[in-house]
Write a protein that holds these residues in place. Structure first.
Motif, PDB file in Angstrom:
ATOM      1  N   ARG A 309       0.863  -1.181   0.000  1.00  0.00           N
ATOM      2  CA  ARG A 309       0.000   0.000   0.000  1.00  0.00           C
ATOM      3  C   ARG A 309       0.898   1.229   0.000  1.00  0.00           C
ATOM      4  N   VAL A 310       0.593   2.167  -0.895  1.00  0.00           N
ATOM      5  CA  VAL A 310       1.530   3.244  -1.205  1.00  0.00           C
ATOM      6  C   VAL A 310       0.821   4.592  -1.176  1.00  0.00           C
ATOM      7  N   ARG A 311       1.495   5.594  -0.612  1.00  0.00           N
ATOM      8  CA  ARG A 311       1.055   6.986  -0.730  1.00  0.00           C
ATOM      9  C   ARG A 311       2.113   7.752  -1.513  1.00  0.00           C
ATOM     10  N   ILE A 312       1.729   8.904  -2.052  1.00  0.00           N
ATOM     11  CA  ILE A 312       2.645   9.694  -2.874  1.00  0.00           C
ATOM     12  C   ILE A 312       3.295  10.780  -2.024  1.00  0.00           C
ATOM     13  N   SER A 313       4.621  10.871  -2.050  1.00  0.00           N
ATOM     14  CA  SER A 313       5.344  11.908  -1.317  1.00  0.00           C
ATOM     15  C   SER A 313       6.692  12.163  -2.002  1.00  0.00           C
ATOM     16  N   LEU A 349       9.203   3.682  -3.355  1.00  0.00           N
ATOM     17  CA  LEU A 349       9.098   3.219  -4.730  1.00  0.00           C
ATOM     18  C   LEU A 349       9.365   4.415  -5.648  1.00  0.00           C
ATOM     19  N   HIS A 350      10.300   4.239  -6.572  1.00  0.00           N
ATOM     20  CA  HIS A 350      10.643   5.316  -7.495  1.00  0.00           C
ATOM     21  C   HIS A 350      10.149   4.972  -8.898  1.00  0.00           C
ATOM     22  N   GLY A 351       9.594   5.957  -9.554  1.00  0.00           N
ATOM     23  CA  GLY A 351       9.119   5.756 -10.913  1.00  0.00           C
ATOM     24  C   GLY A 351       8.865   7.085 -11.574  1.00  0.00           C
ATOM     25  N   ARG A 352       7.901   7.110 -12.480  1.00  0.00           N
ATOM     26  CA  ARG A 352       7.587   8.354 -13.162  1.00  0.00           C
ATOM     27  C   ARG A 352       6.120   8.392 -13.574  1.00  0.00           C
ATOM     28  N   ILE A 353       5.643   9.586 -13.791  1.00  0.00           N
ATOM     29  CA  ILE A 353       4.319   9.796 -14.370  1.00  0.00           C
ATOM     30  C   ILE A 353       4.461   9.591 -15.873  1.00  0.00           C
ATOM     31  N   VAL A 354       3.607   8.788 -16.478  1.00  0.00           N
ATOM     32  CA  VAL A 354       3.693   8.582 -17.919  1.00  0.00           C
ATOM     33  C   VAL A 354       2.464   9.109 -18.650  1.00  0.00           C
ATOM     34  N   ARG A 355       1.522   9.643 -17.903  1.00  0.00           N
ATOM     35  CA  ARG A 355       0.358  10.292 -18.523  1.00  0.00           C
ATOM     36  C   ARG A 355      -0.287  11.196 -17.482  1.00  0.00           C
ATOM     37  N   LEU A 436      -2.141  14.937  -6.095  1.00  0.00           N
ATOM     38  CA  LEU A 436      -2.006  13.591  -5.523  1.00  0.00           C
ATOM     39  C   LEU A 436      -1.069  13.713  -4.333  1.00  0.00           C
ATOM     40  N   GLY A 437      -1.654  13.692  -3.134  1.00  0.00           N
ATOM     41  CA  GLY A 437      -0.872  13.878  -1.920  1.00  0.00           C
ATOM     42  C   GLY A 437      -1.119  12.781  -0.915  1.00  0.00           C
ATOM     43  N   PRO A 438      -1.013  13.083   0.377  1.00  0.00           N
ATOM     44  CA  PRO A 438      -1.133  12.066   1.432  1.00  0.00           C
ATOM     45  C   PRO A 438      -2.470  11.313   1.413  1.00  0.00           C
TER      46      PRO A 438
END
Length: 447
Positions: A309-313, A349-355, A436-438
């Motif tokens: 389970r993941v949140r964006i920060s 987790l590291h990644g990127r926005i693709v859309r 897209l936050g906590p």
């Protein structure tokens, strides 16, 4: 929706354009060889060709803001659509927009593209990375080599003109179909060549090119494309120890016969020399392994079907973010297997926005696609392969909630059918910007 429109023309070079030293047709015979117009034309052309020949291998970051508009309806005719766009551009209605952040590498043969900051360049065709909307390329060297390297003809001097960047000399030209390297694709068909015409504007004292305008308007009726107009602004930019004339901004405006319009506005920055490097080692065994003392520590691989389970920060704000930007997810809880912690709360987790796009209308909707590629703990990072467990509609009555002002959710299957490989896609009904936050959490599963 962007997929309802024909895919816009994409200018690109299909082969290396060789700049020969031979003479090319100059201005109309109306001008004497020693006239101001002819002398300036010769200086501009020589400066551009010298600049293209000296191009180093370099990369720049390009940010593209893409918008699609609906024009007042006048019937399915290119003549009417173009006239309507010119007359009523202030009355057009925004229907869709997004933002892209890409790295472009310019070499001897062509341009290559990748998401900003990616470890390698993925494609020589920007459209293979961007599935929706109009896209184009050619601003760096292709158009310059074509127009000033021998493809253009019928140059005509119009005198001096006052423009935002000063008083400049104005020339027109034509590139016929027999010489063109301009290609476009409509829908999923292959590329087709098309002739074009345009203008260039140069400083009358320094002979420095300031702007190149191109227009193609002879497309087959069946393609639904009426006109593609490109504008490229140039400036002197330092790369390494030298200064080169590079694009600083560009736009591509496409008018369709169904009274719609696509506008791409691009800015360029962060240009630097691109040097590929390799390292030769002599302290490896017969299997290519490095000594144990130099091996990087690794995380224990997570078993398949591990749920995270993941949140964006930090938060992602659509006012600034773009497809191509990095994104970080933080695990909200530890994961155990047989009473042993195999993933820790706080792992990243590291990644990127693709859309990242918004469709306008009665119920505006944001669509965000996310791809996580690595997991990190205590500074140790390694690759990870995930699939989403709960992506899709996030409207208030959707499967996971999280939308804020929507009324009628869309079918989750229509959203998730567009998932990027290995990524998740989320939809939010939202009138303003999206953050897209906590409060935004998502669930993922290892493969």
């Amino acid at each position: 929706m962007p997929t309802d429109h024909p895919q816009a023309a994409r200018p690109r070079r299909i082969r290396a354009l060789v700049l020969c030293g031979c003479a090319v047709a100059g201005l109309s015979a109306l001008y004497a060889a020693d006239s101001f117009a002819q002398i300036l034309f010769t200086r501009v052309r020589a400066d551009v060709i010298d600049n293209v020949k000296r191009f180093p291998r370099y990369t720049c970051v390009q940010t593209v803001v893409r918008s699609q508009f609906e024009l007042p309806k006048t019937g399915a005719s290119c003549t009417k659509a173009i006239a309507n766009e010119e007359r009523n551009s202030a009355d057009r209605v925004l229907r869709w927009h997004d933002r892209l952040r890409l790295d472009v590498a310019v070499g001897e043969q062509s341009e290559m593209f990748s998401w900003a900051g990616a470890s390698k360049f993925e494609s020589g065709d920007i459209s293979s990375m961007v599935a929706h909307g109009a896209s184009g390329s050619g601003e760096f060297g292709s158009f310059l080599a074509s127009v000033f390297g021998g493809d253009a003809e019928g140059f005509l001097y119009h005198g001096l003109k006052d423009m935002p960047f000063g008083r400049v000399a104005w020339y027109d030209f034509t590139v016929p179909l027999s010489k063109t390297h301009y290609q476009y694709s409509a829908g999923k068909r292959g590329y087709t060549k098309v002739g074009y015409h345009g203008s260039f504007f140069a400083d009358s004292d320094s002979a420095e090119l300031k702007e190149l305008d191109l227009q193609a308007d002879e497309f087959p009726v069946a393609d639904g494309v009426c006109r593609v107009a490109d504008k490229i602004e140039y400036a002197r930019i330092k790369i390494g120890e030298n200064t080169f004339m590079l694009p600083s901004a560009s736009s591509m405006d496409v008018v369709y016969s169904n009274s719609t319009e696509s506008l791409n506005e691009t800015s360029f920055g962060g240009c630097r020399e691109y040097v590929g490097e390799s390292t030769i080692r002599f302290d490896v065994d017969e299997n290519g392994n490095v000594p144990d003392a130099e091996k990087r520590p690794e995380l224990r691989p997570l078993p398949p079907k591990t749920h995270l389970r993941v949140r964006i920060s930090p938060p992602v704000d659509s006012d600034k973010a773009a497809a191509g930007d990095p994104i970080t997810g933080v695990l909200t809880a530890a994961v155990k297997e047989k009473n042993e912690i195999i993933a820790h709360a706080g792992d990243k987790l590291h990644g990127r926005i693709v859309r990242l796009e918004q469709t306008m209308g009665t119920l505006p909707r944001w669509t965000v696609a996310i791809l996580f590629e690595t997991i990190e703990r205590n500074g140790i990072e390694q690759k990870i392969s995930l699939k989403p467990d709960d992506d899709g509609d996030r409207s208030p009555s959707g499967p996971a909630g999280g939308g804020r002002r929507g009324i009628s959710p869309v079918a989750a299957s229509s959203i998730t059918s567009e998932r990027p490989p290995g990524g998740g896609i989320f939809s939010f009904q939202e009138y303003g910007n999206l953050v897209l936050g906590p409060k935004f959490e998502s669930e993922w599963e290892t493969r």
